[in-house]
Design a protein around this motif. Structure first.
Motif, PDB file in Angstrom:
ATOM      1  N   LEU A  41       0.808  -1.209   0.000  1.00  0.00           N
ATOM      2  CA  LEU A  41       0.000   0.000   0.000  1.00  0.00           C
ATOM      3  C   LEU A  41       0.846   1.266   0.000  1.00  0.00           C
ATOM      4  N   ASP A  42       1.950   1.252   0.726  1.00  0.00           N
ATOM      5  CA  ASP A  42       2.780   2.453   0.854  1.00  0.00           C
ATOM      6  C   ASP A  42       4.167   2.034   1.309  1.00  0.00           C
ATOM      7  N   LEU A  43       5.182   2.719   0.816  1.00  0.00           N
ATOM      8  CA  LEU A  43       6.563   2.446   1.210  1.00  0.00           C
ATOM      9  C   LEU A  43       7.311   3.772   1.189  1.00  0.00           C
ATOM     10  N   ARG A  44       7.558   4.307   2.388  1.00  0.00           N
ATOM     11  CA  ARG A  44       8.245   5.590   2.522  1.00  0.00           C
ATOM     12  C   ARG A  44       9.161   5.525   3.729  1.00  0.00           C
ATOM     13  N   ASN A  45       9.827   6.651   3.997  1.00  0.00           N
ATOM     14  CA  ASN A  45      10.635   6.723   5.204  1.00  0.00           C
ATOM     15  C   ASN A  45      10.518   8.117   5.809  1.00  0.00           C
ATOM     16  N   SER A  46      11.166   8.304   6.948  1.00  0.00           N
ATOM     17  CA  SER A  46      11.026   9.574   7.655  1.00  0.00           C
ATOM     18  C   SER A  46      11.589  10.738   6.860  1.00  0.00           C
ATOM     19  N   GLY A  47      12.478  10.474   5.901  1.00  0.00           N
ATOM     20  CA  GLY A  47      12.952  11.528   5.016  1.00  0.00           C
ATOM     21  C   GLY A  47      11.892  12.004   4.046  1.00  0.00           C
ATOM     22  N   ASP A  48      10.865  11.188   3.813  1.00  0.00           N
ATOM     23  CA  ASP A  48       9.746  11.575   2.958  1.00  0.00           C
ATOM     24  C   ASP A  48       8.638  12.283   3.737  1.00  0.00           C
ATOM     25  N   THR A  49       8.511  11.948   5.021  1.00  0.00           N
ATOM     26  CA  THR A  49       7.373  12.449   5.787  1.00  0.00           C
ATOM     27  C   THR A  49       7.732  13.596   6.719  1.00  0.00           C
ATOM     28  N   ALA A  50       8.837  13.463   7.476  1.00  0.00           N
ATOM     29  CA  ALA A  50       9.263  14.510   8.408  1.00  0.00           C
ATOM     30  C   ALA A  50      10.721  14.252   8.767  1.00  0.00           C
ATOM     31  N   GLY A  51      11.493  15.312   8.915  1.00  0.00           N
ATOM     32  CA  GLY A  51      12.886  15.135   9.310  1.00  0.00           C
ATOM     33  C   GLY A  51      13.820  15.148   8.119  1.00  0.00           C
ATOM     34  N   GLY A  52      15.118  15.076   8.424  1.00  0.00           N
ATOM     35  CA  GLY A  52      16.144  15.119   7.388  1.00  0.00           C
ATOM     36  C   GLY A  52      16.356  13.776   6.732  1.00  0.00           C
ATOM     37  N   GLN A  53      17.362  13.711   5.854  1.00  0.00           N
ATOM     38  CA  GLN A  53      17.613  12.500   5.074  1.00  0.00           C
ATOM     39  C   GLN A  53      18.979  11.880   5.358  1.00  0.00           C
ATOM     40  N   ASP A  54      19.672  12.375   6.374  1.00  0.00           N
ATOM     41  CA  ASP A  54      20.976  11.782   6.699  1.00  0.00           C
ATOM     42  C   ASP A  54      20.812  10.422   7.374  1.00  0.00           C
ATOM     43  N   GLU A  55      19.918  10.342   8.362  1.00  0.00           N
ATOM     44  CA  GLU A  55      19.590   9.089   9.049  1.00  0.00           C
ATOM     45  C   GLU A  55      18.075   8.972   9.110  1.00  0.00           C
ATOM     46  N   VAL A  56      17.543   7.981   8.440  1.00  0.00           N
ATOM     47  CA  VAL A  56      16.086   7.866   8.333  1.00  0.00           C
ATOM     48  C   VAL A  56      15.636   6.496   8.827  1.00  0.00           C
ATOM     49  N   VAL A  57      14.339   6.382   9.059  1.00  0.00           N
ATOM     50  CA  VAL A  57      13.699   5.119   9.435  1.00  0.00           C
ATOM     51  C   VAL A  57      12.642   4.809   8.383  1.00  0.00           C
ATOM     52  N   GLY A  58      12.588   3.554   7.960  1.00  0.00           N
ATOM     53  CA  GLY A  58      11.673   3.158   6.907  1.00  0.00           C
ATOM     54  C   GLY A  58      10.331   2.677   7.437  1.00  0.00           C
ATOM     55  N   TYR A  59       9.287   2.893   6.630  1.00  0.00           N
ATOM     56  CA  TYR A  59       7.929   2.489   6.993  1.00  0.00           C
ATOM     57  C   TYR A  59       7.240   1.866   5.782  1.00  0.00           C
ATOM     58  N   GLY A  60       6.533   0.787   6.001  1.00  0.00           N
ATOM     59  CA  GLY A  60       5.754   0.171   4.940  1.00  0.00           C
ATOM     60  C   GLY A  60       4.383  -0.211   5.438  1.00  0.00           C
ATOM     61  N   ALA A  61       3.411  -0.193   4.545  1.00  0.00           N
ATOM     62  CA  ALA A  61       2.063  -0.668   4.855  1.00  0.00           C
ATOM     63  C   ALA A  61       1.679  -1.718   3.818  1.00  0.00           C
ATOM     64  N   PHE A  62       1.204  -2.848   4.303  1.00  0.00           N
ATOM     65  CA  PHE A  62       0.831  -3.978   3.457  1.00  0.00           C
ATOM     66  C   PHE A  62      -0.528  -4.494   3.905  1.00  0.00           C
ATOM     67  N   ALA A  63      -1.361  -4.867   2.937  1.00  0.00           N
ATOM     68  CA  ALA A  63      -2.634  -5.513   3.234  1.00  0.00           C
ATOM     69  C   ALA A  63      -2.595  -6.943   2.708  1.00  0.00           C
ATOM     70  N   PHE A  64      -3.301  -7.825   3.396  1.00  0.00           N
ATOM     71  CA  PHE A  64      -3.342  -9.246   3.035  1.00  0.00           C
ATOM     72  C   PHE A  64      -4.796  -9.678   2.938  1.00  0.00           C
ATOM     73  N   TYR A  65      -5.123 -10.307   1.805  1.00  0.00           N
ATOM     74  CA  TYR A  65      -6.510 -10.641   1.490  1.00  0.00           C
ATOM     75  C   TYR A  65      -6.684 -12.151   1.361  1.00  0.00           C
ATOM     76  N   GLU A  66      -7.864 -12.616   1.719  1.00  0.00           N
ATOM     77  CA  GLU A  66      -8.170 -14.042   1.575  1.00  0.00           C
ATOM     78  C   GLU A  66      -8.606 -14.389   0.169  1.00  0.00           C
ATOM     79  N   THR A  67      -8.972 -13.394  -0.616  1.00  0.00           N
ATOM     80  CA  THR A  67      -9.251 -13.586  -2.042  1.00  0.00           C
ATOM     81  C   THR A  67      -8.365 -12.632  -2.832  1.00  0.00           C
ATOM     82  N   ARG A  68      -7.977 -13.026  -4.009  1.00  0.00           N
ATOM     83  CA  ARG A  68      -7.073 -12.201  -4.829  1.00  0.00           C
ATOM     84  C   ARG A  68      -7.791 -10.947  -5.280  1.00  0.00           C
ATOM     85  N   THR A  69      -7.099  -9.792  -5.181  1.00  0.00           N
ATOM     86  CA  THR A  69      -7.650  -8.549  -5.689  1.00  0.00           C
ATOM     87  C   THR A  69      -7.228  -8.382  -7.144  1.00  0.00           C
ATOM     88  N   ASP A  70      -7.883  -7.456  -7.841  1.00  0.00           N
ATOM     89  CA  ASP A  70      -7.541  -7.171  -9.242  1.00  0.00           C
ATOM     90  C   ASP A  70      -6.366  -6.219  -9.353  1.00  0.00           C
TER      91      ASP A  70
END
Length: 266
Positions: free
Chosen positions: A235-264
């Protein structure tokens, strides 16, 4: 009266004032566009940093619960322990968690299904990796009870066994709490996080070294997802350099959804 685990990062990771907190969470959710045809996910992997850093990424997952969240009866939340080293998984001794938005009861009936999981308030009391998700859940799934699991040194099979006992049907959703790589340069973070995302989308329980602070709960969930033939979606893959703060030392964030039926969607 219920024994309550109080909020310990309100005012730091998210607003301590209930009106500000409600407005911030609702604003983050409103900023997410969810395709009308998207089904309800069975599970999410979402980050647990301060909302200024990871809130938009977490919201991209929680927005998927909004249409049917009112029907949810149980949310199983599992995350890493940042303060205590221990074997296996741990539940709190408390009967509820508190945030500025109110009380979330722990599902005592569900706990009876997992007698192999220890109880420890000492493990849960200082831990933020579960707490930061509760305001989102209070807005999108207001009737749901909670099963909060801190994951220590546990194999994917151990975690998958516990999740199997709690899996349930459409009344139950699973939330896995994890940030991705920590304190790397912006470029290095993007490289590592992209590889971690590829492994998650393959339901591969062997993640890159340093790829996720919640590697144990993520790997255990992926083992359960593989057994249940879930279909993952990034769903989303960013880090703290994309959302807030500098880009020298960043922390990564990801959001994933999991479904019991395949989506299109790809």
């Amino acid at each position: 009266m219920l024994t309550v685990r109080p909020a310990i990062v309100a005012g730091r990771f998210y607003p301590g004032d209930p009106h500000r907190l409600r407005g911030e969470v609702d604003g983050l959710l409103a900023a997410v566009t969810v395709p009308p045809a998207d089904p309800m996910p069975k599970a999410l992997i979402v980050p647990h940093a301060g909302y200024v850093y990871s809130g938009p990424v977490a919201a991209s997952g929680y927005a998927r619960l909004m249409r049917e969240g009112g029907t949810l009866e149980r949310v199983v939340v599992l995350g890493p322990s940042h303060h205590a080293a221990f074997e296996g998984l741990a539940l709190p001794e408390s009967e509820a968690f508190e945030t500025p938005l109110g009380i979330v009861e722990i599902d005592q009936e569900a706990l009876a299904r997992i007698p192999q999981v220890r109880r420890s308030e000492a493990i849960h009391r200082p831990e933020h990796s579960l707490e930061v998700h509760l305001p989102f859940l209070q807005r999108v799934a207001p009737k749901a009870k909670l099963v909060p699991l801190a994951v220590g040194q546990a194999s994917p099979a151990q975690v998958a066994e516990v999740l199997g006992a709690l899996w349930g049907g459409p009344e139950t959703v699973i939330v896995v709490s994890s940030d991705l790589s920590h304190y790397r340069s912006y470029r290095e973070c993007r490289r590592i996080d992209a590889e971690t995302a590829r492994q998650i989308l393959r339901l591969d329980t062997v993640l890159p070294p340093g790829g996720a602070c919640g590697a144990a709960p993520v790997a255990g969930f992926l083992e359960a997802a593989r057994r249940r033939h879930l279909h993952p979606l990034l769903l989303d893959l960013r880090n703290s350099g994309d959302t807030a703060g500098g880009q020298d030392e960043v922390v990564g964030y990801g959001a994933f959804a999991f479904y019991e039926t395949r989506t299109d969607r790809p």
